[in-house]
Design a protein around this motif. Sequence first.
Motif, PDB file in Angstrom:
ATOM      1  N   GLY A  26      -9.359   8.099 -16.740  1.00 60.21           N
ATOM      2  CA  GLY A  26      -8.240   7.362 -16.163  1.00 60.21           C
ATOM      3  C   GLY A  26      -7.566   8.127 -15.033  1.00 60.21           C
ATOM      4  N   SER A  27      -7.456   9.453 -15.170  1.00 61.64           N
ATOM      5  CA  SER A  27      -6.868  10.263 -14.102  1.00 61.64           C
ATOM      6  C   SER A  27      -7.736  10.230 -12.854  1.00 61.64           C
ATOM      7  N   ILE A  28      -9.053  10.260 -13.036  1.00 63.65           N
ATOM      8  CA  ILE A  28      -9.965  10.182 -11.884  1.00 63.65           C
ATOM      9  C   ILE A  28      -9.835   8.831 -11.192  1.00 63.65           C
ATOM     10  N   VAL A  29      -9.692   7.759 -11.976  1.00 68.73           N
ATOM     11  CA  VAL A  29      -9.496   6.430 -11.394  1.00 68.73           C
ATOM     12  C   VAL A  29      -8.218   6.386 -10.564  1.00 68.73           C
ATOM     13  N   THR A  30      -7.162   7.048 -11.044  1.00 67.39           N
ATOM     14  CA  THR A  30      -5.905   7.076 -10.294  1.00 67.39           C
ATOM     15  C   THR A  30      -6.078   7.819  -8.972  1.00 67.39           C
ATOM     16  N   VAL A  31      -6.853   8.897  -8.986  1.00 70.23           N
ATOM     17  CA  VAL A  31      -7.148   9.614  -7.735  1.00 70.23           C
ATOM     18  C   VAL A  31      -7.876   8.696  -6.751  1.00 70.23           C
ATOM     19  N   LEU A  32      -8.833   7.935  -7.257  1.00 72.72           N
ATOM     20  CA  LEU A  32      -9.555   7.000  -6.391  1.00 72.72           C
ATOM     21  C   LEU A  32      -8.631   5.934  -5.823  1.00 72.72           C
ATOM     22  N   LEU A  40       0.821  -1.204   0.000  1.00 73.75           N
ATOM     23  CA  LEU A  40       0.000   0.000   0.000  1.00 73.75           C
ATOM     24  C   LEU A  40       0.857   1.257   0.000  1.00 73.75           C
ATOM     25  N   LEU A  41       1.939   1.255   0.765  1.00 69.63           N
ATOM     26  CA  LEU A  41       2.838   2.410   0.790  1.00 69.63           C
ATOM     27  C   LEU A  41       3.478   2.633  -0.573  1.00 69.63           C
ATOM     28  N   HIS A  42       3.895   1.545  -1.232  1.00 70.46           N
ATOM     29  CA  HIS A  42       4.461   1.671  -2.582  1.00 70.46           C
ATOM     30  C   HIS A  42       3.392   2.123  -3.579  1.00 70.46           C
ATOM     31  N   PHE A  43       2.188   1.601  -3.436  1.00 68.58           N
ATOM     32  CA  PHE A  43       1.106   1.984  -4.343  1.00 68.58           C
ATOM     33  C   PHE A  43       0.830   3.480  -4.278  1.00 68.58           C
ATOM     34  N   ILE A  44       0.785   4.039  -3.067  1.00 70.12           N
ATOM     35  CA  ILE A  44       0.501   5.470  -2.934  1.00 70.12           C
ATOM     36  C   ILE A  44       1.561   6.299  -3.649  1.00 70.12           C
ATOM     37  N   PHE A  45       2.830   5.947  -3.460  1.00 72.57           N
ATOM     38  CA  PHE A  45       3.916   6.701  -4.096  1.00 72.57           C
ATOM     39  C   PHE A  45       3.822   6.633  -5.620  1.00 72.57           C
ATOM     40  N   TRP A  46       3.721   5.421  -6.163  1.00 77.53           N
ATOM     41  CA  TRP A  46       3.710   5.273  -7.615  1.00 77.53           C
ATOM     42  C   TRP A  46       2.407   5.757  -8.232  1.00 77.53           C
ATOM     43  N   ASP A  47       1.293   5.580  -7.536  1.00 79.14           N
ATOM     44  CA  ASP A  47       0.018   6.108  -8.057  1.00 79.14           C
ATOM     45  C   ASP A  47       0.069   7.629  -8.171  1.00 79.14           C
ATOM     46  N   ALA A  48       0.660   8.289  -7.165  1.00 75.62           N
ATOM     47  CA  ALA A  48       0.771   9.745  -7.214  1.00 75.62           C
ATOM     48  C   ALA A  48       1.663  10.185  -8.373  1.00 75.62           C
ATOM     49  N   ILE A  84       2.197   8.495 -11.237  1.00 80.21           N
ATOM     50  CA  ILE A  84       1.449   8.265 -12.484  1.00 80.21           C
ATOM     51  C   ILE A  84       0.349   9.301 -12.654  1.00 80.21           C
ATOM     52  N   LEU A  85      -0.288   9.690 -11.552  1.00 75.60           N
ATOM     53  CA  LEU A  85      -1.330  10.723 -11.640  1.00 75.60           C
ATOM     54  C   LEU A  85      -0.746  12.033 -12.158  1.00 75.60           C
ATOM     55  N   GLY A  86       0.431  12.416 -11.654  1.00 73.38           N
ATOM     56  CA  GLY A  86       1.057  13.644 -12.145  1.00 73.38           C
ATOM     57  C   GLY A  86       1.362  13.578 -13.629  1.00 73.38           C
ATOM     58  N   ILE A  87       1.850  12.426 -14.095  1.00 76.84           N
ATOM     59  CA  ILE A  87       2.202  12.285 -15.515  1.00 76.84           C
ATOM     60  C   ILE A  87       0.955  12.334 -16.385  1.00 76.84           C
ATOM     61  N   THR A  88      -0.061  11.534 -16.029  1.00 76.82           N
ATOM     62  CA  THR A  88      -1.261  11.462 -16.878  1.00 76.82           C
ATOM     63  C   THR A  88      -2.071  12.761 -16.829  1.00 76.82           C
ATOM     64  N   ALA A  89      -2.129  13.398 -15.659  1.00 74.72           N
ATOM     65  CA  ALA A  89      -2.895  14.646 -15.565  1.00 74.72           C
ATOM     66  C   ALA A  89      -2.235  15.748 -16.387  1.00 74.72           C
ATOM     67  N   SER A  90      -0.910  15.840 -16.327  1.00 73.56           N
ATOM     68  CA  SER A  90      -0.222  16.865 -17.127  1.00 73.56           C
ATOM     69  C   SER A  90      -0.363  16.581 -18.617  1.00 73.56           C
ATOM     70  N   ALA A  91      -0.292  15.299 -19.006  1.00 75.40           N
ATOM     71  CA  ALA A  91      -0.453  14.957 -20.421  1.00 75.40           C
ATOM     72  C   ALA A  91      -1.868  15.257 -20.901  1.00 75.40           C
ATOM     73  N   THR A  92      -2.864  14.971 -20.071  1.00 78.41           N
ATOM     74  CA  THR A  92      -4.248  15.265 -20.443  1.00 78.41           C
ATOM     75  C   THR A  92      -4.473  16.759 -20.578  1.00 78.41           C
ATOM     76  N   GLY A  93      -3.905  17.544 -19.654  1.00 78.92           N
ATOM     77  CA  GLY A  93      -4.046  18.994 -19.739  1.00 78.92           C
ATOM     78  C   GLY A  93      -3.366  19.569 -20.965  1.00 78.92           C
ATOM     79  N   ALA A  94      -2.156  19.082 -21.287  1.00 77.84           N
ATOM     80  CA  ALA A  94      -1.436  19.584 -22.455  1.00 77.84           C
ATOM     81  C   ALA A  94      -2.185  19.243 -23.745  1.00 77.84           C
TER      82      ALA A  94
END
Length: 285
Positions: free
Chosen positions: A264-270, A203-211, A213-223
């Motif tokens: 997909g970004s919303i799913v990552t937030v969840l 769970l600790l690793h998931f939180i780090f890597w999910d965050a 991936i969220l930064g990467i996908t959210a920035s790509a979606t915004g761009a």
Amino acid sequence: MLDWLRAMFGFQRDNVRNQREHLILLLANSHIRLHPKPKPFNLLDDWAVDSVMKNLFKNYKSWCKCLGRKHSLRGSIQCSFHARVSMLHISQYQHFMATTDPENKSPTLPLPPAEVDYSKVDVILRFLLLAASVVALAVIVSSDQTEQVLFQDVLLPQPAKFKYSPAFVYFVAAFSVSGLYALVSALASISVIQKPGFKLKFLLHFIFWDALILGITASATGAAGSVAYIGLKGNSHVGWIKVCNIYDKFCRHLAGSIAVALFGSIVTVLLIWLSAFTIHSRVPK
């Protein structure tokens, strides 16, 4: 057996007598409730011993399961030897829990609070992220369109492709990484269900890597969304004309891909919220 325990552990004689009576009542009550009735009925059935043992050690087994450890008790009753071993476990449990000597009395651990397991929800969300990444990639990669465009009074074929824009190339790269991560993390989440002892570490690793991936996908979606909006509306202040009135298929694919990417970004937030809530629920109140 009880006298042997008294000699080995120094239990009080009256305590041994009381626990013998208590044990006889427990076994008799369990023996009477057996169905179908054992034959001969006047002899203690091994399944009555098994029933009493299961009830007494229910909390102990719950603790072992919560900690991801295997309990040290024998299996179910299959022969008279196992019945005697079970009787020994029961006798030891009763004496250690009911002794009146303060020096020998061990503090009992409270039963852990009931924990709702969200591991299956986590696996489902990660497969949703995988599906969203694959769909977003498939839609934008298939968006190429070629139209006849008037240039200096001459109609020329002019293609529109995602690779012509750095924002769209970054979008494809980001969701390629997201899809690969979703697949690997989903397999890891399935392994956590099979080995719950490693759940907290994962769970600790998931939180780090999910965050991440969220930064990467959210920035790509915004761009990608900002470039697509300019293609849809244009910008008269800097002289950028809209192109979606010409490349309608290209723009439809872009819009669909960006919408799926946003999902997909919303799913990552969840996923991040779910991991954080699971860790928080394991903290003693």
